[in-house]
Structure formats: structure tokens, C-alpha cells
Design an enzyme around this catalytic site. Structure first.
Site: not given
Ligand code: C5P
Length: 214
Positions: A25-28, A93
Site C-alpha cells: 500500500t502507500n502513505e495516503s 493514491a
């Protein structure tokens, strides 16, 4: 002015699973997307918010939120609404890639997995750009560090955006923070730079610019 306008927003990150308990996943955080949603809600717009896993309590009714997990699910949910909306705002994101294979059970550490093969996810904003009708407005986001104007202009054209919000990647701004520093590029106009502001103030600037497109 936005009263009754149907607006689709993509918000937050997506998760791309390797097995039932592991994902990329990502930091959004979804904060910017929901700040825009709250601003639009105040203007009595009709919202459809397609949202990945986030940890915030937005001040918009639950019935307006469609929760999804993966990029493919986000795409499938958005497709249901593309033809109906007046405006689409792509703040999510979205993971560009997903693992080619998802194991049905937890991958064992002695399972001898050395590499993971990835396949490309659909570009949701670009897909909307391909089928967008002249009365529909598309707004995108971008994180640019170099050649900001050229890269943002290229993205605007490639994805069929009418307007693109450029985020700054610096400390204290963007992902996870409560503040953001943006520049806005509208097709055919000069770029406008804004100072560092709270995400709700930035949301107001973005919504004002969207109104100027109507
Ligand atoms: O190409 P890039 O990821 O920088 O583009 C960012 C913009 O495109 C954002 O508005 C984002 O929400 C959207 N996007 C999308 N689907 C993807 C990748 C990006 O809708 N798979």
C-alpha cells in the site's frame, strides 16, 4: 452553484494483496480527499466517494461513501458512476501495480518465494479521460518534484484532466499531514501557486477553482 451536481471522488490508498494477510500500500491518509468532500458537501453537491482503507471520520454522510480495498475494486465501483457524474475528482493514491498472483492462504516463510511478479493496475483517471463527455469535468492530482509545469501539463493532457492539483513532496506537506502546499494548473491557463495552508483551506481553494470551470 454546485447544488445537485453529481461529483465522484476517489480517496485514500488502495491495498494490493500478496496473500490473505499481506499487502502493498502507500502513505495516503485520505485527509485531502475528505477535506474536499466536506467542502463539496457544504455546497450541497451530490457525492459518490469511492474510498480505500483510511482511518478518519469524515463529516459527510455514510451513504455517500463506497468502501473498497484494491485498485481493481476502486475501478469497478467508479465505472458504475462515470457516465452519470458532472465532475470527477481523482485524489486517490492508486497503486500502479498489483502482484500477478495472490496466494489463497498465508505464504509460508520456507515457501521459497524469491521474487514477486507485478502487473499494471488500470489508470482510473485516464480511463475516465477516454470516455469523458464535453460537459464533464475531470480533476486530477500529481506529486511532482522536477520540471513541475511540463510534467503536470503532460499528465493533464494524457489523462484528460481539465485541472490538476500539484502537491509538494516536502516535509510537513502532503501525505498524512494536516497541511498542504499546492499549485493548480487549469488547461490553457498559467499555473497558480498557493502558500502552505491547512487541508481544509486548500480544499476551499480547489473547490473555488472547480467552480470557475463550470
Ligand atoms: O500518474 P500519477 O499517479 O502521478 O497520476 C496521479 C493522478 O492519477 C491522481 O489524480 C490519481 O488519483 C490518478 N490515478 C488513477 N489511477 C491510477 C493512478 C493514478 O486514477 N492507477
Amino acid at each position: 452553484m454546485l447544488k445537485g451536481k453529481k461529483i465522484l471522488l476517489t480517496v485514500g490508498p488502495t491495498r494490493e494483496y500478496l496473500d490473505p494477510v499481506r499487502f502493498i500500500t502507500n502513505e495516503s491518509s485520505g485527509k485531502m480527499g475528505f477535506a474536499i468532500a466536506e467542502e463539496l458537501h457544504k455546497e450541497n453537491a451530490e457525492l459518490i466517494i469511492v474510498c480505500g482503507p483510511v482511518n478518519i471520520q469524515p463529516k459527510v454522510p455514510d451513504r455517500n461513501i463506497k468502501k473498497i480495498t484494491t485498485a481493481l475494486e476502486m475501478y469497478e465501483e467508479c465505472q458504475k458512476h462515470f457516465s452519470d457524474v458532472d465532475i470527477a475528482i481523482f485524489t486517490a493514491a492508486v497503486a500502479d501495480y498489483r502482484p500477478k498472483h495472490q496466494a489463497n492462504s498465508k505464504i509460508k516463510k520456507d515457501g521459497n518465494i524469491a521474487t514477486v511478479e507485478f502487473v499494471k493496475n488500470p489508470d482510473i483517471a485516464a480511463e475516465f479521460g477516454k470516455i469523458k463527455m464535453p460537459h464533464q469535468i475531470s480533476v486530477g492530482f500529481a506529486l511532482e518534484t522536477d520540471n513541475v509545469i511540463e510534467n503536470a501539463q503532460e499528465k493533464l493532457t494524457k489523462k484528460g484532466f481539465d485541472m490538476i492539483v500539484i502537491n509538494s513532496p516536502n516535509h510537513g506537506e502532503g501525505f498524512g499531514y494536516d497541511t498542504n502546499k499546492v499549485s493548480i494548473l487549469i488547461n490553457g491557463q498559467n499555473i497558480k501557486d498557493y502558500p502552505l495552508k491547512s487541508k481544509s483551506e486548500v480544499a476551499k481553494d480547489i473547490v473555488d477553482k472547480i467552480k470557475s470551470l463550470l
